[in-house]
Design an enzyme around this catalytic site. Structure first.
Site, short mmCIF file in Angstrom:
data_model
loop_
_atom_site.label_atom_id
_atom_site.label_comp_id
_atom_site.label_asym_id
_atom_site.label_seq_id
_atom_site.Cartn_x
_atom_site.Cartn_y
_atom_site.Cartn_z
N LYS A 1 0.83 -1.39 0.00
CA LYS A 1 0.03 0.14 -0.09
C LYS A 1 1.03 1.29 0.01
O LYS A 1 0.44 2.16 -0.57
CB LYS A 1 -0.95 -0.08 1.29
CG LYS A 1 -1.77 -1.07 1.27
CD LYS A 1 -2.66 -1.41 0.03
CE LYS A 1 -3.33 -2.89 -0.01
NZ LYS A 1 -3.69 -3.14 -1.10
N GLU B 1 -0.17 9.43 7.84
CA GLU B 1 -0.84 10.18 7.09
C GLU B 1 -1.87 11.13 8.11
O GLU B 1 -2.07 10.82 9.08
CB GLU B 1 -1.91 9.33 6.09
CG GLU B 1 -1.59 8.70 5.15
CD GLU B 1 -2.71 7.84 4.26
OE1 GLU B 1 -3.72 8.01 4.89
OE2 GLU B 1 -2.40 7.41 3.28
N HIS C 1 -15.11 -2.50 8.76
CA HIS C 1 -14.26 -2.53 7.41
C HIS C 1 -15.27 -3.66 6.52
O HIS C 1 -14.43 -4.23 5.33
CB HIS C 1 -12.89 -2.89 7.45
CG HIS C 1 -12.38 -1.79 8.32
ND1 HIS C 1 -12.31 -0.50 7.89
CD2 HIS C 1 -11.63 -1.84 9.50
CE1 HIS C 1 -11.37 0.20 8.79
NE2 HIS C 1 -11.38 -0.42 9.72
N ARG D 1 -8.53 -6.97 -8.60
CA ARG D 1 -9.38 -8.08 -8.68
C ARG D 1 -10.93 -7.92 -9.19
O ARG D 1 -11.06 -6.24 -9.13
CB ARG D 1 -9.53 -8.58 -7.38
CG ARG D 1 -10.20 -7.99 -6.26
CD ARG D 1 -10.44 -8.65 -4.96
NE ARG D 1 -11.15 -7.82 -4.35
CZ ARG D 1 -10.71 -6.96 -3.10
NH1 ARG D 1 -9.47 -6.78 -3.20
NH2 ARG D 1 -11.49 -6.15 -2.52
#
Ligand code: MV4
Length: 459
Positions: free
Chosen positions: A116, A200, A235, A291
């Site tokens: 990531k 971040e 999530h 995907r």
């Protein structure tokens, strides 16, 4: 074109892929574990191979058994679906090195986007906006403190090899940071075997908006619009829709074109999704999924394009069947993932035998499901019962149609998320499209009435 494809998956997505194959005149091979012998994907397929016992590692995650099944049935290609081996670059490489076509992006693209932190770096270089933060992973506490000071608190610490929210920690101030860093590192190490983390700026009330992309091996890359997936719990997405109600045309165009630009910069082929966080009038690249995704039918309903067929055509060396200018967006679509989970018990999975089942139908309703009356939902795999997707002329009609469709649903014998999802759809805040990833933060649910936390309004 291929004459036979092996589908390395189970459940509704295996059916979805086989349906596309059958319409294309391609024969299908199912692989399955022992407990899946009576499952619909085995019955839908022209041939089926039992590849082992129920634990995924001994069947759906087992490279050798799946590739052997392709070899003994002379399948020319493997479609991995989502989950399982779909984003495993080593599997993609093993498949292609056996002379079998991989229905997905290149091994290199999977690998690049799998990290990531690296993916974020590459997208920044391609001119895609990214959330301000550290330049790659932070080496120690001192560097973390310096970066946090620079971008300002609160900050969020994320695992470089992460995704799906694991190994994330928010730090409100300097005191928080050292502790949050330790916890995030430990979680990242245990979850991904990689302790590297990056920093971040923490966005207060972002929306999760993702862009559907398709690329072929002739350099053509198109987008098929965006999906908003802000309604999540821990999530796990519960409701997805397209288009995103919050994007004014100018912002939407910028987002979609930026995503295409990002995909082009890495020579992306096949279906892929670029995930963004949208905060106010700003959007930021978050990660790219290499995907087909669970929620792809939402995009299919508003574009009329079959994403699985395009993936197969591209893998067979054909160009995409359409160009960007041919894509028309019509109306609004919403998907509810119906899971066998108990919303009264922290959404605990409820495997077990399903009694009477009635899934909805009628105008503008699509149901993708492998469940039938008497089917047993196995504890070994995810607990999805069905995806219900509703299309309407506009958002209001799509929402009302979904409420109607969920009211038609009967799934006896197991707990399900149906009533919880219906309650969300009936929330004034949902109706207004006032969504953020914190929509469900602090909710209360008694089995009938949903009370939202209310502390966080989206901006
Ligand atoms: C964030 C964020 C706020 N600020 N990053 C969660 C999953 C992971 N892939 C990224 N996630 C987030 N990253 C910054 N800088 C909030 C989340 C987040 C979230 C994102 C998308 C969908 C649901 C979410 C739920 C909680 C937090």
């Amino acid at each position: 074109m291929f004459t036979k494809i092996l589908v390395a998956n189970r459940g509704e997505i295996a059916l979805r892929i086989m349906r596309a194959c059958h319409e294309m005149g391609i024969q299908t091979v199912a692989v399955h574990s022992e407990v899946d012998t009576d499952s619909l994907h085995v019955r839908f397929a022209d041939e089926a191979v039992c590849i082992g016992p129920n634990p995924p590692g001994e069947s759906y995650l087992n490279f050798n058994r799946i590739i052997s099944a392709a070899e003994i049935t002379s399948a020319e290609a493997i479609h991995p679906g989502y989950g399982f081996l779909s984003e495993n670059s080593e599997f993609a490489e093993a498949v292609t090195s056996c002379g079998i076509a991989w229905v997905g992006p290149s091994q290199e693209a999977i690998e690049k986007m799998g990290n990531k932190s690296q993916a974020k770096d590459m997208m920044r270089q391609a001119g895609v906006p990214v959330i301000p933060g550290s330049d790659g992973p932070v080496s120690d506490e001192k560097e973390a403190l310096r970066v946090a000071d620079e971008i300002g608190y609160p900050v969020i610490i994320k695992a470089a090899s992460g995704g799906g929210g694991r190994g994330m920690r928010v730090a409100r101030d300097t005191q928080d940071l050292a502790n949050a860093l330790l916890i995030a590192r430990a979680e990242a190490e245990s979850a991904f075997g990689d302790a590297s983390v990056y920093l971040e700026k923490y966005l207060p009330t972002p929306r999760h908006v993702e862009v559907q992309l398709l690329g072929d091996s002739y350099g053509s890359i198109v987008h098929l619009g965006e999906r908003e997936c802000s309604i999540q719990r821990r999530h796990q997405k519960l409701i997805e829709e397209s288009p995103c109600a919050a994007l004014i045309p100018e912002l939407r165009d910028r987002l979609l074109n930026t995503a295409v630009q990002g995909a082009r910069s890495i020579g992306y082929t096949s279906a892929g999704t670029m995930e963004f966080l949208v905060q106010g009038d700003d959007f930021y690249f978050m990660e790219m999924n290499t995907r087909i995704q669970v929620e792809h039918p939402v995009t299919e309903m508003v574009t009329g394009r079959d994403l699985i067929k395009e993936m197969i055509a591209v893998a067979a060396g054909q160009p995409l069947s359409f160009a960007q200018k041919d894509v028309r967006f019509t109306g609004h679509a919403i998907e509810c993932r119906i899971n066998a989970e108990d919303p009264m018990r922290e959404f605990a999975p409820c495997p077990g035998k399903v009694g009477f089942v009635h899934l909805p139908g009628g105008m503008g309703v699509r149901v993708d499901s492998h469940v039938y009356q008497g089917y047993t939902i196995s504890p070994y795999y995810d607990s999805m019962i069905a995806k219900v997707i509703c299309h309407g002329l506009n958002r209001e009609e799509a929402v009302r149609r979904m409420i109607r469709a969920l009211e038609e649903c009967v799934v006896d014998g197991v707990h399900s998320t149906i009533d919880f999802q219906r309650a969300i759809l009936q929330e004034p805040r949902f109706e207004r499209g006032d969504l953020s990833t914190r929509f469900l933060e602090g909710y209360q649910w008694d089995g009938e009435t949903l009370v939202l936390g209310g502390a966080v309004a989206a901006k």
